[in-house]
Design an enzyme around this catalytic site. Sequence first.
Site, PDB file in Angstrom:
ATOM      1  N   ALA A 337      -2.296  -4.891   4.064  1.00 23.56           N
ATOM      2  CA  ALA A 337      -2.731  -3.552   4.467  1.00 23.56           C
ATOM      3  C   ALA A 337      -4.147  -3.280   3.978  1.00 23.56           C
ATOM      4  CB  ALA A 337      -1.766  -2.496   3.921  1.00 23.56           C
ATOM      5  N   TRP A 340      -6.560  -5.258   6.091  1.00 21.28           N
ATOM      6  CA  TRP A 340      -6.657  -4.646   7.413  1.00 21.28           C
ATOM      7  C   TRP A 340      -7.675  -3.506   7.425  1.00 21.28           C
ATOM      8  CZ3 TRP A 340      -4.984   0.419   8.927  1.00 21.28           C
ATOM      9  CH2 TRP A 340      -5.008   0.647  10.299  1.00 21.28           C
ATOM     10  N   HIS A 341      -7.776  -2.785   6.313  1.00 22.72           N
ATOM     11  CA  HIS A 341      -8.652  -1.610   6.294  1.00 22.72           C
ATOM     12  C   HIS A 341     -10.129  -1.970   6.198  1.00 22.72           C
ATOM     13  CE1 HIS A 341      -5.002   0.861   5.515  1.00 22.72           C
ATOM     14  NE2 HIS A 341      -5.728   1.783   6.100  1.00 22.72           N
ATOM     15  N   GLY A 342     -10.485  -3.110   5.660  1.00 20.94           N
ATOM     16  CA  GLY A 342     -11.901  -3.429   5.590  1.00 20.94           C
ATOM     17  C   GLY A 342     -12.197  -4.651   4.746  1.00 20.94           C
TER      18      GLY A 342
END
Length: 499
Positions: A337, A340-342
């Site tokens: 997660a 996935w965000h950056g």
Amino acid sequence: MNFISIFYGLFLLSVLGIYWSVNHQKLRLWTLLIASLVFYASLNVQYIPLLLALTFINFRVGREIGKNTSPGQYAVDWQISNEEWQFANADWNRRRLKVLWLGIFLNVVLLLGFKYLPAVLKYVFNWQINSPDASFKLIAPLGISFFTFECIAYLVDIYRGAPATDDFIKFATYKLFFAKLISGPITRYHSLATQFNSQQFPTADRVTHASWLIAKGAVKKGILADNLGIFVDLCFGNLQRAGSGDLWLATFAYGLQLYLDFSGYVDIARGSALLFGLVLPENFDFPYFSTSIAEFWRRWHMTLGDWLRNYIYFPLGGSRQGLTRTCWNLLIVMLIAGIWHGSSWGFIVWGVFHGLALGVHRLTDVTSDRYESLEHFWQNPLGIVVAWFLTQLMIFTSWIWFRLPNLQDSSWVIRHLWGHTADAQFAQKVYVEALDMSQYQLTWMLGTLAAFMGIVYAFNGKLKLEFNWPVKLVFVPLCFYAVWLLAPEGSLPYIYFDF
């Protein structure tokens, strides 16, 4: 085209007029598809060919996975033996699995390429491809994370037995539907496709509810989130001048801003879809009233949490293989997660922090089950308050890495949350000149906002009470008028557009 703008209102009304004026389902799908392309072109026109190509590739891969090449029909005719059928069936499933992994690989490589290629080139080759002076810039297409996650979910669902669609226009409309394209909510194909097949003109009650969702989302974003964002940007943009009290206020304000910004977007998206007779899934359920980190992830960004559980956590084994393996699975899921965000290290730290918190919560649950007195403590009012406080303290402090993914900045904030005095000019520049209020007044405003959210939670979340449609109809124009008056000039971009 911003969701909170007169242009979006005119766009939405125009598309609705065309959409409901035609009766044929195919024409309605074409209307939504063309409107979605126009909407995306107003934001990121150069990537439309890429999204169309990816949509077609996933459509074809889905058809290959779902193609009925099973040898079972021949076994019925006794043309092959049972042993031969088992070998042929195993070979067929291996082929489907290979096609599935190919589809997942293409989507993941695309996502990581846009998110991580600039960082890799910077650290490995010292190429600054996204710097102001660079001759080449690689900017991720808006909504690419949500786009690829939906594609992976579709392919996995087909592999698990859901039917693959043969209608490319329907699939493309689902993938590119403008209401959910940029920041979700993450929606499964078969849920939306079923609604495409059975659309009726919305009733007055549904139109009123849809308008209320849009108006409520506009207030969350335009008035609350954007005004909070002004203080957050001022404080985190002047870290060395801010004091410990200012940093705590900014951390709390950012947690509220992030929630109001994202949930406001989803409200507008769901309201817009509802006007077309489409129901998008809810994405938030009062997450800041959770009493555990596990409950928080069942209430925060619910479609992402559902995706992580169904397509990563459960395939890893979930909680079926012992406590140690469960904790490792939780850590892996939250690490993904974060990735996935950056590409910044702060997102990795944020993911690991949440993974460790989920593991600690699981260990606490197991310990409480063994000791009756401990279990009773967590169930009494004092225990519930303690659990809520510890959960929210963990969540809000974790947003520091989310807002400041550069570890140098976020670690500076963590180190100076206690005992650090503000620069003499900070209060004058921020509170007096920029905000026209004192630190004390801002604290009371944030506390009042939190208390109001608590009242809404008590009535809506606990008692399941909400306005009836005539009251909503009265409040809708009042909300839009309030946004016009009170929203800061120059709306801040949606935070999750970056993800």
